[in-house]
Write a protein that holds these residues in place. Structure first.
Motif, PDB file in Angstrom:
ATOM      1  N   TRP A 130       0.826  -1.212   0.000  1.00 53.05           N
ATOM      2  CA  TRP A 130       0.000   0.000   0.000  1.00 53.05           C
ATOM      3  C   TRP A 130       0.858   1.259   0.000  1.00 53.05           C
ATOM      4  O   TRP A 130       0.472   2.276  -0.574  1.00 53.05           O
ATOM      5  CB  TRP A 130      -0.984  -0.039   1.183  1.00 53.05           C
ATOM      6  N   ARG A 156     -14.042   3.471  -7.950  1.00 49.47           N
ATOM      7  CA  ARG A 156     -13.967   4.001  -6.583  1.00 49.47           C
ATOM      8  C   ARG A 156     -12.661   3.556  -5.932  1.00 49.47           C
ATOM      9  O   ARG A 156     -11.989   2.637  -6.397  1.00 49.47           O
ATOM     10  CB  ARG A 156     -15.156   3.486  -5.776  1.00 49.47           C
ATOM     11  N   ALA A 157     -12.350   4.202  -4.814  1.00 49.96           N
ATOM     12  CA  ALA A 157     -11.114   3.857  -4.102  1.00 49.96           C
ATOM     13  C   ALA A 157     -11.297   2.573  -3.301  1.00 49.96           C
ATOM     14  O   ALA A 157     -10.335   1.900  -2.949  1.00 49.96           O
ATOM     15  CB  ALA A 157     -10.728   4.995  -3.167  1.00 49.96           C
ATOM     16  N   GLY A 158     -12.539   2.270  -3.014  1.00 50.99           N
ATOM     17  CA  GLY A 158     -12.844   1.123  -2.172  1.00 50.99           C
ATOM     18  C   GLY A 158     -14.142   1.424  -1.468  1.00 50.99           C
ATOM     19  O   GLY A 158     -14.595   2.578  -1.471  1.00 50.99           O
ATOM     20  N   HIS A 159     -14.732   0.416  -0.884  1.00 51.27           N
ATOM     21  CA  HIS A 159     -16.006   0.614  -0.201  1.00 51.27           C
ATOM     22  C   HIS A 159     -15.851   1.680   0.883  1.00 51.27           C
ATOM     23  O   HIS A 159     -15.016   1.549   1.775  1.00 51.27           O
ATOM     24  CB  HIS A 159     -16.456  -0.710   0.422  1.00 51.27           C
ATOM     25  N   ARG A 173     -14.505   4.550   0.811  1.00 53.65           N
ATOM     26  CA  ARG A 173     -13.286   5.369   0.764  1.00 53.65           C
ATOM     27  C   ARG A 173     -13.425   6.431  -0.318  1.00 53.65           C
ATOM     28  O   ARG A 173     -13.981   6.158  -1.374  1.00 53.65           O
ATOM     29  CB  ARG A 173     -12.078   4.526   0.366  1.00 53.65           C
ATOM     30  N   SER A 174     -12.852   7.624  -0.065  1.00 53.10           N
ATOM     31  CA  SER A 174     -12.868   8.597  -1.157  1.00 53.10           C
ATOM     32  C   SER A 174     -11.570   8.497  -1.962  1.00 53.10           C
ATOM     33  O   SER A 174     -10.552   8.022  -1.460  1.00 53.10           O
ATOM     34  CB  SER A 174     -13.102  10.011  -0.632  1.00 53.10           C
ATOM     35  N   VAL A 202      -8.114   9.105  -3.698  1.00 54.63           N
ATOM     36  CA  VAL A 202      -6.914   9.836  -3.315  1.00 54.63           C
ATOM     37  C   VAL A 202      -6.289  10.413  -4.578  1.00 54.63           C
ATOM     38  O   VAL A 202      -6.632  10.013  -5.700  1.00 54.63           O
ATOM     39  CB  VAL A 202      -5.902   8.933  -2.571  1.00 54.63           C
ATOM     40  N   ARG A 220     -12.255  -4.275  -5.181  1.00 53.21           N
ATOM     41  CA  ARG A 220     -12.149  -3.056  -4.381  1.00 53.21           C
ATOM     42  C   ARG A 220     -12.602  -1.842  -5.191  1.00 53.21           C
ATOM     43  O   ARG A 220     -13.330  -0.981  -4.690  1.00 53.21           O
ATOM     44  CB  ARG A 220     -10.691  -2.867  -3.943  1.00 53.21           C
ATOM     45  N   GLU A 234     -11.757  -6.795   3.003  1.00 53.75           N
ATOM     46  CA  GLU A 234     -12.706  -5.704   2.731  1.00 53.75           C
ATOM     47  C   GLU A 234     -13.879  -6.188   1.884  1.00 53.75           C
ATOM     48  O   GLU A 234     -15.013  -5.745   2.060  1.00 53.75           O
ATOM     49  CB  GLU A 234     -11.984  -4.541   2.039  1.00 53.75           C
TER      50      GLU A 234
END
Ligand SMILES: [Zn+2]
Length: 379
Positions: free
Chosen positions: A43, A125-128, A130-131, A133, A174, A208
């Motif tokens: 990450w 999307r960045a992930g469930h 998450r906004s 980046v 994700r 996730e």
């Protein structure tokens, strides 16, 4: 003096690298020192990758892709699956031609003598919860409809070109809404498109996905109807045995990207479970950290030896070197949508590399001892 019937050249199917992100060639040497946080992992590497994305202009993307593809061609690769996910300008603003960057990457491959399967990503999307980046906004289209229209436009643009295939690459569970999979699957099925997804590379994305949907990524994709002979799991590092069964039932592919997975500390997949269930294996360069298709190929065997502490982990019958070469060439090409006869390489058997290699062992020698640095091997 024995009668030596060794042929002057060995004719071999050219390498395919079925998973590439060409722009990541610009990261070479950038991520190999301790980072700002005590725990460097996938990450934190990804943060560095996003910083590179921020600085990419169309011209730079094309220039980096040209260098990446030139290196691949020099190493004996003739087919690339480019998992293409930078679509827009900074801030997520589309270019006048929304496929500008895809066209540039395709042109770079063709000019370098490669066939290319442009696997156009869908990234929502960045992930469930998450906004996005910084950097990620360049990957995201305004709607799923827009993503699919862009893919149809690409299909139309290259319909007459035998050197180009277009595939769909929903980035991962994700980055795609669970509700979008049905439409993605039927879109791909109606057009017989290769369908590539990053699956189970990291334990966190699995956790996730379970939290959001109650299912592991591959279970979700299976339930949504995604599995088929055109379905390609990229990585599959943390698949479970029942997931290998699901993939095998559909004769799906797993694309292992060993040199990148090593670099990122991803882990070792259970290749034995994949093989014994009939999952087809292919290979990818992924992040271009190492450009050596020999390394990616033999890791299908040697990483499994490390994991299981056994020797000869690939085909228990027949000829493992043949199986490994097929994974790194024709199987990869099929995973990218190129069926039938493909480009060939000729290896000169009078090259010093083959000194003291018995006739009949040439392919084993190449697979287990070859490297891209063998100047003049391929004529
Ligand atoms: Zn990837």
């Amino acid at each position: 003096m024995t009668l030596d019937s060794r042929p002057e050249v060995l004719s071999l199917a050219a390498f395919t690298t079925a998973h590439s992100h060409a722009f990541q060639r610009a990261m070479r040497g950038k991520t190999q020192r301790p980072g700002p946080v005590p725990e460097d992992d996938f990450w934190t590497w990804r943060e560095a990758m996003y910083a590179v994305v921020e600085g990419l202009t169309p011209e730079r993307i094309e220039a980096v892709a040209r260098e990446a593809f030139r290196e691949l061609h020099d190493a004996g690769v003739r087919t690339v699956g480019e998992f293409h996910y930078v679509h827009h300008a900074r801030g997520g603003v589309p270019y006048d031609d929304r496929n500008e960057l895809a066209h540039r990457v395709i042109r770079a491959a063709l000019d370098s003598g490669l066939r290319i399967s442009l696997l156009r990503s869908v990234y929502e999307r960045a992930g469930h919860g998450r906004s996005l980046v910084a950097g990620q906004d360049r990957f995201v289209d305004k709607s799923l409809d827009e993503s699919l229209r862009a893919i149809d436009d690409l299909i139309g643009s290259y319909a007459g070109d035998d050197r180009v295939r277009i595939g769909i690459a929903p980035h991962s569970t994700r980055a795609v809404h669970p509700a979008s999979w049905r439409e993605l699957v039927s879109f791909a099925r109606n057009r017989s498109l290769p369908f590539h997804v990053h699956v189970a590379e990291q334990p966190r994305e699995i956790a996730e996905c379970i939290e959001e949907t109650g299912k592991r990524p591959l279970e979700l994709l299976s339930d949504e109807g995604a599995l088929s002979e055109r379905f390609v799991v990229v990585h599959g590092t943390h698949l479970l045995p029942h997931e290998a069964v699901l993939l095998g039932e559909h004769r799906a592919f797993v694309c292992m990207c060993a040199t990148t997975e090593r670099d990122l500390g991803d882990g070792l997949p259970d290749l034995g479970a994949l093989r014994s269930n009939g999952v087809r294996l292919c290979t990818g360069i992924d992040s271009h950290v190492v450009c050596d298709p020999f390394e990616d190929m033999r890791a299908l065997e040697t990483h499994e030896r490390l994991r299981t502490r056994k020797r000869v982990a690939a085909a228990r019958v027949g000829h493992p070197a043949k199986e490994l070469w097929a994974s790194a060439s024709t199987e990869g090409a099929e995973a990218c949508g190129f069926l039938g006869e493909g480009p060939m390489l000729s290896a000169r058997t009078d090259h010093p590399f083959f000194a003291f290699v018995d006739h009949g062992d040439e392919l084993d020698a190449l697979v287990f001892s070859g490297t891209r640095a063998l100047d003049g091997l391929f004529s």
